[in-house]
Design an enzyme around this catalytic site. Structure first.
Site, PDB file in Angstrom:
ATOM      1  N   CYS A 105     -22.968  -0.699   7.926  1.00  0.00           N
ATOM      2  CA  CYS A 105     -22.846  -1.716   8.981  1.00  0.00           C
ATOM      3  C   CYS A 105     -23.651  -1.286  10.221  1.00  0.00           C
ATOM      4  O   CYS A 105     -23.385  -0.231  10.806  1.00  0.00           O
ATOM      5  CB  CYS A 105     -21.375  -1.919   9.351  1.00  0.00           C
ATOM      6  SG  CYS A 105     -21.196  -3.086  10.714  1.00  0.00           S
ATOM      7  N   ASP A 129     -13.373 -22.821   5.539  1.00  0.00           N
ATOM      8  CA  ASP A 129     -13.673 -21.894   6.618  1.00  0.00           C
ATOM      9  C   ASP A 129     -12.994 -22.343   7.911  1.00  0.00           C
ATOM     10  O   ASP A 129     -13.623 -22.428   8.964  1.00  0.00           O
ATOM     11  CB  ASP A 129     -15.202 -21.842   6.815  1.00  0.00           C
ATOM     12  CG  ASP A 129     -15.608 -20.639   7.653  1.00  0.00           C
ATOM     13  OD1 ASP A 129     -14.783 -19.749   7.840  1.00  0.00           O
ATOM     14  OD2 ASP A 129     -16.764 -20.618   8.127  1.00  0.00           O
TER      15      ASP A 129
END
Ligand code: SF4
Length: 380
Positions: free
Chosen positions: A205, A141
Site C-alpha cells: 500500500c 455500494d
C-alpha cells in the site's frame, strides 16, 4: 395457506440463482441479516476516526449492521457479484510511466452503480413475478450497507486483510450488489478466510493505509483521498500517490488470489479510450464542459471538476519534470479555485526542486566526464 407457505423456497432459491446468472452476475449468494459481531469492529473503526470526512458512515450508526432497521421487513439479503476486470488493463505500463494518469480499473467504463442497480431490479421483479408478496430493495455500494460482511455471510468469499471481498475462484476484481428481501430463503454457508500468513497488501500500500490486517484508515487510502475527500490532500501523502488520479488498485494487484480473476465480458466496463492511458497534461487541459462530457455515465463524474484538477495537479508534481508539465500547470495559475491553486503551487515547487536536482547532478556528471577525458576540470 398463504402464498409464502405454499411456495417451495428451495426451488425458488435455485431459480433466483439461475436468473441472477442469466442477468450477468457471476455469483449469487444468500445470507440472513445477523451482523451483530461486526458491530464492535464498526464502532471501533468509527471511534478511531478512520472514516475521515465520510460523516454519512457515522450518521447511519448501527443501522449499517442491522438491515431490518434500514428496510423494515427484511429477513434475507441476496448478494451478487459482477466481475469488472477489463481487457488491456495495462496496470504495469500505466503505473510505470509517471506522465500517464492512472485511473482505478473499476472506473474506466460505465458507472457500475447504474449497471448493477438496473440488473438487481430486474432480479427483484423476476422474484416478484414468482411470488407477488415479495418486497425487495436493491443497494449498490451504498453507505448504510455492510456489503463485505454480507458477501462473506452469503458465501461469495471472505473479507481479505485489505478489507475487500476475496474469492478463491475470482480474486477481488468485482462489484457487489445487494437485494434486501422479505422472504425466508435458505441461506448459503460462509467461506473460510484464505489470507493465511500473507501480508502483501499491507506492505505494498503506497500510503500504508492498511494500518492492521482487516483495518483500513480511509484517511490515508488513495481511493478516499482522490474520491471522497473534498478538501486538500495532506502534503506528506502527496508524493506517495504517484500518478494515481482516481482510486488505487495496488492492494488488489499484489494479491495472489487475483491470479484466478477472469476478464469481464461486460462491455459496459471496458475502458473508455479518453480516460485510459491518457497523459496528465491532456486531462489537465480539459475545461469543465469537456470534463462533464468525457465523463458522462462514468463514476468519475461524481467527484466533480475541482477534485479532478486537484488530483491531476498532485500527479503532475510527482512526475519527472518536463516543459509540457510546467506549461500545463502555469497555464492554469490564478484561474482556478483556492483548493486547486494550492495543489498547483505544490506541484510547481516539486517540479522545480526535482529539476534543480537533475541539473546539479548533470553538472557533476559533466565535470566528472571532463576529468576522465582530459585529466583536468575546465572550471576547477
Ligand atoms: S494480498 Fe494477501 S493478505 Fe492481502 S488480501 Fe490478498 S491474500 Fe489477503
Amino acid at each position: 395457506m398463504s402464498a409464502l407457505q405454499s411456495i417451495d423456497l428451495i426451488k425458488l432459491t435455485d431459480d433466483i440463482k439461475a436468473w441472477g446468472r442469466a442477468l450477468g452476475f457471476q455469483q449469487v449468494g444468500i445470507s440472513d441479516i445477523d451482523l451483530a459481531h461486526h458491530e464492535q469492529h464498526l464502532s471501533e473503526w468509527l471511534g478511531k476516526g478512520y472514516h475521515g470526512s465520510m460523516s454519512y458512515m457515522e450518521n447511519h450508526g448501527m443501522k449499517r449492521a442491522r438491515p431490518a432497521e434500514l428496510v423494515p421487513g427484511t429477513v434475507r439479503v441476496i448478494t451478487v457479484r459482477m466481475d469488472y476486470l477489463p481487457p488491456d488493463a495495462s496496470f504495469a505500463k500505466h503505473l510505470k510511466d509517471d506522465h500517464i494518469a492512472y485511473i482505478s480499473r473499476y472506473a474506466l467504463g460505465r458507472d457500475y452503480h447504474k449497471v448493477l442497480r438496473n440488473r438487481l431490479k430486474q432480479l427483484g421483479e423476476k422474484i416478484k413475478s414468482a411470488l407477488a408478496d415479495t418486497a425487495y430493495r436493491p443497494f449498490v455500494d451504498s453507505a448504510p450497507v455492510l456489503e463485505h460482511a454480507l458477501a462473506e455471510k452469503a458465501g461469495l468469499g471472505w473479507t481479505g486483510k485489505h478489507t475487500l471481498t476475496l474469492s478463491k475462484e475470482a480474486g477481488s476484481w468485482f462489484f457487489l450488489g445487494e437485494l434486501f428481501i422479505n422472504l425466508p430463503l435458505p441461506v448459503d454457508a460462509p467461506i473460510e478466510d484464505g489470507c493465511g500468513s500473507c501480508t502483501a497488501c499491507l506492505t505494498i500500500c503506497p500510503t500504508q493505509a492498511i494500518v492492521a490486517p482487516y483495518t483500513v484508515d480511509a484517511r490515508r487510502c488513495i481511493s478516499y483521498l482522490t474520491i471522497e475527500n473534498d478538501g486538500p490532500i495532506p502534503e506528506p501523502l502527496r508524493p506517495l500517490m504517484g500518478n494515481r488520479i482516481y482510486g488505487c488498485d495496488d492492494c488488489q494487484l499484489v494479491c495472489p488470489w487475483n491470479r484466478f480473476a477472469s476478464i469481464s465480458e461486460e462491455t459496459d466496463f471496458h475502458p473508455r479510450q479518453q480516460l485510459h492511458g491518457q497523459t496528465l497534461e491532456v486531462l489537465f487541459a480539459w475545461d469543465e464542459p469537456t470534463f462533464l462530457k468525457q465523463t458522462e455515465g462514468s463514476p468519475i463524474r461524481r467527484i466533480g471538476y475541482e477534485r479532478w484538477l486537484r488530483n491531476i495537479a498532485v500527479a503532475m508534481g510527482n512526475a519527472t519534470p518536463s516543459e509540457q508539465l510546467f506549461h500545463a500547470l502555469e497555464a492554469r495559475n490564478g484561474k482556478v479555485s483556492a483548493l486547486v491553486q494550492e495543489h498547483i503551487d505544490w506541484a510547481l515547487d516539486e517540479l522545480k526542486t526535482k529539476q534543480a536536482q537533475t541539473n546539479s547532478a548533470n553538472r557533476q556528471k559533466n565535470r566528472l566526464t571532463r576529468v576522465i577525458e582530459k585529466g583536468l576540470p575546465r572550471d576547477a
